[in-house]
Design a protein around this motif. Structure first.
Motif, PDB file in Angstrom:
ATOM      1  N   GLU A 127       0.822  -1.205   0.000  1.00  0.00           N
ATOM      2  CA  GLU A 127       0.000   0.000   0.000  1.00  0.00           C
ATOM      3  C   GLU A 127       0.857   1.256   0.000  1.00  0.00           C
ATOM      4  O   GLU A 127       0.612   2.194  -0.776  1.00  0.00           O
ATOM      5  N   ALA A 128       1.877   1.290   0.857  1.00  0.00           N
ATOM      6  CA  ALA A 128       2.746   2.464   0.925  1.00  0.00           C
ATOM      7  C   ALA A 128       3.560   2.614  -0.354  1.00  0.00           C
ATOM      8  O   ALA A 128       3.721   3.721  -0.885  1.00  0.00           O
ATOM      9  N   ASP A 129       4.060   1.512  -0.877  1.00  0.00           N
ATOM     10  CA  ASP A 129       4.874   1.542  -2.093  1.00  0.00           C
ATOM     11  C   ASP A 129       4.061   2.032  -3.282  1.00  0.00           C
ATOM     12  O   ASP A 129       4.554   2.810  -4.116  1.00  0.00           O
ATOM     13  N   ASN A 130       2.829   1.597  -3.367  1.00  0.00           N
ATOM     14  CA  ASN A 130       1.955   2.025  -4.455  1.00  0.00           C
ATOM     15  C   ASN A 130       1.758   3.535  -4.444  1.00  0.00           C
ATOM     16  O   ASN A 130       1.771   4.192  -5.496  1.00  0.00           O
ATOM     17  N   TYR A 131       1.581   4.101  -3.251  1.00  0.00           N
ATOM     18  CA  TYR A 131       1.419   5.555  -3.159  1.00  0.00           C
ATOM     19  C   TYR A 131       2.704   6.275  -3.564  1.00  0.00           C
ATOM     20  O   TYR A 131       2.674   7.221  -4.358  1.00  0.00           O
ATOM     21  N   LEU A 132       3.821   5.814  -3.053  1.00  0.00           N
ATOM     22  CA  LEU A 132       5.080   6.542  -3.257  1.00  0.00           C
ATOM     23  C   LEU A 132       5.562   6.480  -4.699  1.00  0.00           C
ATOM     24  O   LEU A 132       6.251   7.390  -5.174  1.00  0.00           O
ATOM     25  N   ASN A 133       5.207   5.420  -5.418  1.00  0.00           N
ATOM     26  CA  ASN A 133       5.656   5.260  -6.809  1.00  0.00           C
ATOM     27  C   ASN A 133       4.592   5.648  -7.827  1.00  0.00           C
ATOM     28  O   ASN A 133       4.776   5.400  -9.021  1.00  0.00           O
ATOM     29  N   ASN A 134       3.485   6.230  -7.327  1.00  0.00           N
ATOM     30  CA  ASN A 134       2.366   6.567  -8.226  1.00  0.00           C
ATOM     31  C   ASN A 134       1.886   5.353  -9.003  1.00  0.00           C
ATOM     32  O   ASN A 134       1.462   5.445 -10.158  1.00  0.00           O
ATOM     33  N   GLY A 135       1.978   4.233  -8.361  1.00  0.00           N
ATOM     34  CA  GLY A 135       1.569   2.977  -8.963  1.00  0.00           C
ATOM     35  C   GLY A 135       2.418   1.857  -8.394  1.00  0.00           C
ATOM     36  O   GLY A 135       3.474   2.105  -7.808  1.00  0.00           O
ATOM     37  N   PRO A 136       1.990   0.619  -8.548  1.00  0.00           N
ATOM     38  CA  PRO A 136       2.698  -0.488  -7.900  1.00  0.00           C
ATOM     39  C   PRO A 136       4.015  -0.843  -8.583  1.00  0.00           C
ATOM     40  O   PRO A 136       4.078  -0.969  -9.805  1.00  0.00           O
ATOM     41  N   SER A 137       5.042  -1.008  -7.795  1.00  0.00           N
ATOM     42  CA  SER A 137       6.308  -1.513  -8.295  1.00  0.00           C
ATOM     43  C   SER A 137       6.250  -3.036  -8.359  1.00  0.00           C
ATOM     44  O   SER A 137       5.298  -3.665  -7.875  1.00  0.00           O
ATOM     45  N   GLU A 138       7.296  -3.621  -8.920  1.00  0.00           N
ATOM     46  CA  GLU A 138       7.368  -5.084  -8.970  1.00  0.00           C
ATOM     47  C   GLU A 138       7.372  -5.669  -7.555  1.00  0.00           C
ATOM     48  O   GLU A 138       6.757  -6.710  -7.298  1.00  0.00           O
ATOM     49  N   LYS A 139       8.051  -4.977  -6.627  1.00  0.00           N
ATOM     50  CA  LYS A 139       8.116  -5.468  -5.254  1.00  0.00           C
ATOM     51  C   LYS A 139       6.746  -5.414  -4.577  1.00  0.00           C
ATOM     52  O   LYS A 139       6.389  -6.295  -3.793  1.00  0.00           O
ATOM     53  N   ALA A 140       5.944  -4.380  -4.895  1.00  0.00           N
ATOM     54  CA  ALA A 140       4.593  -4.299  -4.344  1.00  0.00           C
ATOM     55  C   ALA A 140       3.727  -5.435  -4.879  1.00  0.00           C
ATOM     56  O   ALA A 140       2.962  -6.059  -4.128  1.00  0.00           O
ATOM     57  N   TYR A 141       3.838  -5.707  -6.172  1.00  0.00           N
ATOM     58  CA  TYR A 141       3.100  -6.824  -6.748  1.00  0.00           C
ATOM     59  C   TYR A 141       3.498  -8.145  -6.092  1.00  0.00           C
ATOM     60  O   TYR A 141       2.648  -8.983  -5.766  1.00  0.00           O
ATOM     61  N   THR A 142       4.817  -8.326  -5.903  1.00  0.00           N
ATOM     62  CA  THR A 142       5.290  -9.566  -5.294  1.00  0.00           C
ATOM     63  C   THR A 142       4.700  -9.746  -3.900  1.00  0.00           C
ATOM     64  O   THR A 142       4.260 -10.844  -3.529  1.00  0.00           O
ATOM     65  N   ALA A 143       4.673  -8.662  -3.117  1.00  0.00           N
ATOM     66  CA  ALA A 143       4.151  -8.734  -1.754  1.00  0.00           C
ATOM     67  C   ALA A 143       2.684  -9.151  -1.752  1.00  0.00           C
ATOM     68  O   ALA A 143       2.272 -10.046  -0.997  1.00  0.00           O
ATOM     69  N   VAL A 144       1.879  -8.507  -2.587  1.00  0.00           N
ATOM     70  CA  VAL A 144       0.451  -8.847  -2.644  1.00  0.00           C
ATOM     71  C   VAL A 144       0.249 -10.256  -3.181  1.00  0.00           C
ATOM     72  O   VAL A 144      -0.565 -11.030  -2.656  1.00  0.00           O
ATOM     73  N   ASN A 145       0.991 -10.608  -4.200  1.00  0.00           N
ATOM     74  CA  ASN A 145       0.800 -11.922  -4.815  1.00  0.00           C
ATOM     75  C   ASN A 145       1.221 -13.062  -3.894  1.00  0.00           C
ATOM     76  O   ASN A 145       0.651 -14.157  -3.961  1.00  0.00           O
ATOM     77  N   MET A 146       2.196 -12.811  -3.025  1.00  0.00           N
ATOM     78  CA  MET A 146       2.538 -13.845  -2.043  1.00  0.00           C
ATOM     79  C   MET A 146       1.344 -14.143  -1.138  1.00  0.00           C
ATOM     80  O   MET A 146       1.040 -15.302  -0.855  1.00  0.00           O
ATOM     81  N   VAL A 147       0.665 -13.095  -0.697  1.00  0.00           N
ATOM     82  CA  VAL A 147      -0.510 -13.282   0.151  1.00  0.00           C
ATOM     83  C   VAL A 147      -1.609 -14.013  -0.626  1.00  0.00           C
ATOM     84  O   VAL A 147      -2.239 -14.944  -0.119  1.00  0.00           O
ATOM     85  N   ARG A 148      -1.827 -13.603  -1.865  1.00  0.00           N
ATOM     86  CA  ARG A 148      -2.880 -14.215  -2.672  1.00  0.00           C
ATOM     87  C   ARG A 148      -2.555 -15.666  -3.001  1.00  0.00           C
ATOM     88  O   ARG A 148      -3.423 -16.536  -2.937  1.00  0.00           O
ATOM     89  N   ARG A 149      -1.311 -15.945  -3.356  1.00  0.00           N
ATOM     90  CA  ARG A 149      -0.952 -17.331  -3.689  1.00  0.00           C
ATOM     91  C   ARG A 149      -1.174 -18.253  -2.510  1.00  0.00           C
ATOM     92  O   ARG A 149      -1.675 -19.372  -2.671  1.00  0.00           O
ATOM     93  N   ARG A 150      -0.781 -17.807  -1.334  1.00  0.00           N
ATOM     94  CA  ARG A 150      -1.019 -18.636  -0.153  1.00  0.00           C
ATOM     95  C   ARG A 150      -2.516 -18.887   0.025  1.00  0.00           C
ATOM     96  O   ARG A 150      -2.943 -19.984   0.380  1.00  0.00           O
TER      97      ARG A 150
END
Length: 523
Positions: free
Chosen positions: A392-415
């Motif tokens: 959430e914080a990374d998405n705000y700071l980069n004006n959109g999701p970085s690869e690391k933000a996607y990875t973080a969310v996708n880890m939660v979703r994959r589990r």
């Protein structure tokens, strides 16, 4: 074997008076700061007293798992009066007791901080460890208070006399500045979770994770200090880089471990510890799994009061294949006929009839079961939350999701889908190329799916500035689509969430003794 605090808070306990001399008014059996806080045992006992308020019935033992955190994820089934019906005013007992429990924790923390250096025979390292925990807990209690009540008295010294003038409410910014100060100092004093092997003590990564939560809160309503997104991301990233935490590969096992009283320090950074059934023991049971558990009228199976029911919004937030749905929202209830208990599945259209299914009493190991009290721990901070806060914080700071933000969310979703958290998966992974706004909407919904019934949804909706509007939409949804037998009480509960409900009223117990504090708007 479960590590536990079983100390009784003994500081300032008046045990009796001498009656040998009529004019001798000096207590003969009084434990005061003058002759306490001298040994490691006394410091640990006083520290346990500060932790103790977390397990109060009007804090995490019950209130903050149910009636104090009403949101769009659940409603209280067929409740038409009192706090369970979301009927609140300044005289509401549970609100008054909630306030008092948190300020009791603060008073105990202040006393210990003022006296900790008296224990010179206790090693400096031990005193620093205890001081760090106390600083953090005082800050955390203030975090809860200002989040729920707004401008509250910021009391940083213990009471020395009943003649002291009561304090006015400090500004929300001033309180948050103190919260940050205390927590940042605590981070340099507390130990690593690896030094304990259990997660009911404050550790370095716990402090960092809660600092991420505090900073995200400051970045949202009411302060809107957008600079705090930078700190929120940094603190979450510190936990991620620590190597001490990770996702349990099995979502349901998180909650089975809570019920079985097994510590998983990788997934769960911090828990409120409950133990036993509060029956003739110097142990403190909670009501997790009974008050907010699966419908059941049989103690042997695990009594459930049938209060906390899932909303269709929560149930329908899970896509096909998301295994979190049928663990979070129980697909069955227990039906008792005579001495026979049968697990009975809900029909496909029976959504609002379903209970919170996360903490299932069938896994309890302490038998016989008690109707009300359980030893199930309450999660305050999980690694999945760390990943979602980072994103959430990374998405705000980069004006959109970085690869690391996607990875973080996708880890939660994959589990959640039962997949390898490190392997890309077309079913589980979030759509690529989302805009900043769309990714934030993904976070809003992912936090609903992952953290449902864990007491965070109301807090999230408030910091996003969405609480009243979302709950008014819920009221209309209930009116239109809820079964008639459940509808009217749920509609009324949601309709009571108007602009004033963003904050609780300052309790009458405070107003009666403090002429310097102002009541919150609308109350």
């Amino acid at each position: 074997m479960k590590k536990s605090f079983y100390y009784i808070y003994t500081a300032l306990a008046l045990l009796g008076f001498s009656c040998n001399k009529i004019l001798d008014t000096t207590p003969q059996d009084f434990v005061s700061p003058v002759n306490y806080y001298n040994t490691e045992s006394e410091l640990e006992s006083a520290l346990a007293g500060v932790y103790d308020r977390m397990g109060d019935n009007r804090v995490y033992a019950q209130g903050m798992a149910s009636y104090l955190v009403v949101s769009d994820e659940f409603f209280m089934k067929n409740q038409t009066s009192g706090i369970n019906a979301n009927i609140v005013d300044a005289s509401t007992l549970e609100i008054n007791r909630h306030w008092e429990a948190l300020y009791t924790g603060i008073e105990r923390a202040n006393m210990l901080l003022e006296n900790i250096d008296k224990a010179q025979q206790v090693g400096e390292a031990k005193r620093k460890e205890i001081k760090g925990q106390v600083l953090f807990l005082r800050a955390y209690y203030y975090f809860l208070l200002t989040d729920e009540f707004g401008a509250v008295p910021l009391k940083l010294q213990s009471s020395k006399s009943p003649e002291e003038a009561p304090l006015p409410g400090s500004s929300v910014k001033e309180i948050y500045d103190q919260i940050l100060k205390d927590m940042k100092e605590a981070a340099g004093l507390v130990r690593s979770v690896s030094d304990y092997g259990y997660n009911t003590r404050i550790t370095k990564t716990t402090v960092q994770g809660i600092l991420a939560r505090v900073c995200l809160t400051m970045a949202g309503s009411p302060l809107m200090d957008l600079s705090k997104y930078t700190e929120a991301r940094a603190y979450a990233d510190s936990v991620m880089q620590s190597g001490l935490h990770g996702l349990n590969p099995d979502f349901k096992q998180i909650y089975i471990n809570h019920v079985k009283e097994i510590f998983d320090t990788r997934e769960n950074l911090w828990e409120v510890e409950f133990k036993g059934t509060s029956q003739g023991e110097i142990q403190e049971g909670g009501t997790i799994g009974s008050y907010n558990g699966i419908t059941c009228g049989n103690i042997d199976t695990g009594y459930g009061y049938d209060y906390v029911h899932a909303t269709a919004k929560l149930y329908n937030a899970y896509a096909n294949g998301d295994l979190r749905r049928d663990w979070t929202v129980a697909p069955f209830r227990f039906v008792t006929t005579g001495s026979t208990v049968v697990r009975t599945a809900w029909g496909a259209g029976e959504i609002y009839e379903r209970s919170n299914g996360k903490w299932r009493r069938e896994y309890e190991t302490l038998l016989p079961r008690n109707q009300n009290n359980t030893g199930t721990n309450w999660p305050l901070l999980r690694y999945a939350d760390i990943l979602l806060m980072f994103a959430e914080a990374d998405n705000y700071l980069n004006n959109g999701p970085s690869e690391k933000a996607y990875t973080a969310v996708n880890m939660v979703r994959r589990r959640g889908y039962g997949k390898d958290v490190l392997a890309p998966d077309t079913q589980a992974d979030a759509p690529a190329g989302l805009s900043q706004q769309d990714f934030q909407e993904l976070i809003v919904n992912e936090r609903l799916r992952e953290l449902a019934f864990e007491g965070l949804r109301k807090h999230d909706l408030i910091r996003w500035g969405l609480y009243p509007s979302v709950m008014q939409v819920q009221a209309r949804e209930y009116q239109t689509n809820m079964p008639v037998a459940l509808r009217d009480p749920a509609v009324a509960q949601a309709q009571r969430v108007t602009a004033r409900a963003v904050l609780f009223p300052i309790p009458n117990s405070e107003l009666a003794v403090n002429p310097n504090i102002k009541q919150n708007s609308g109350w």
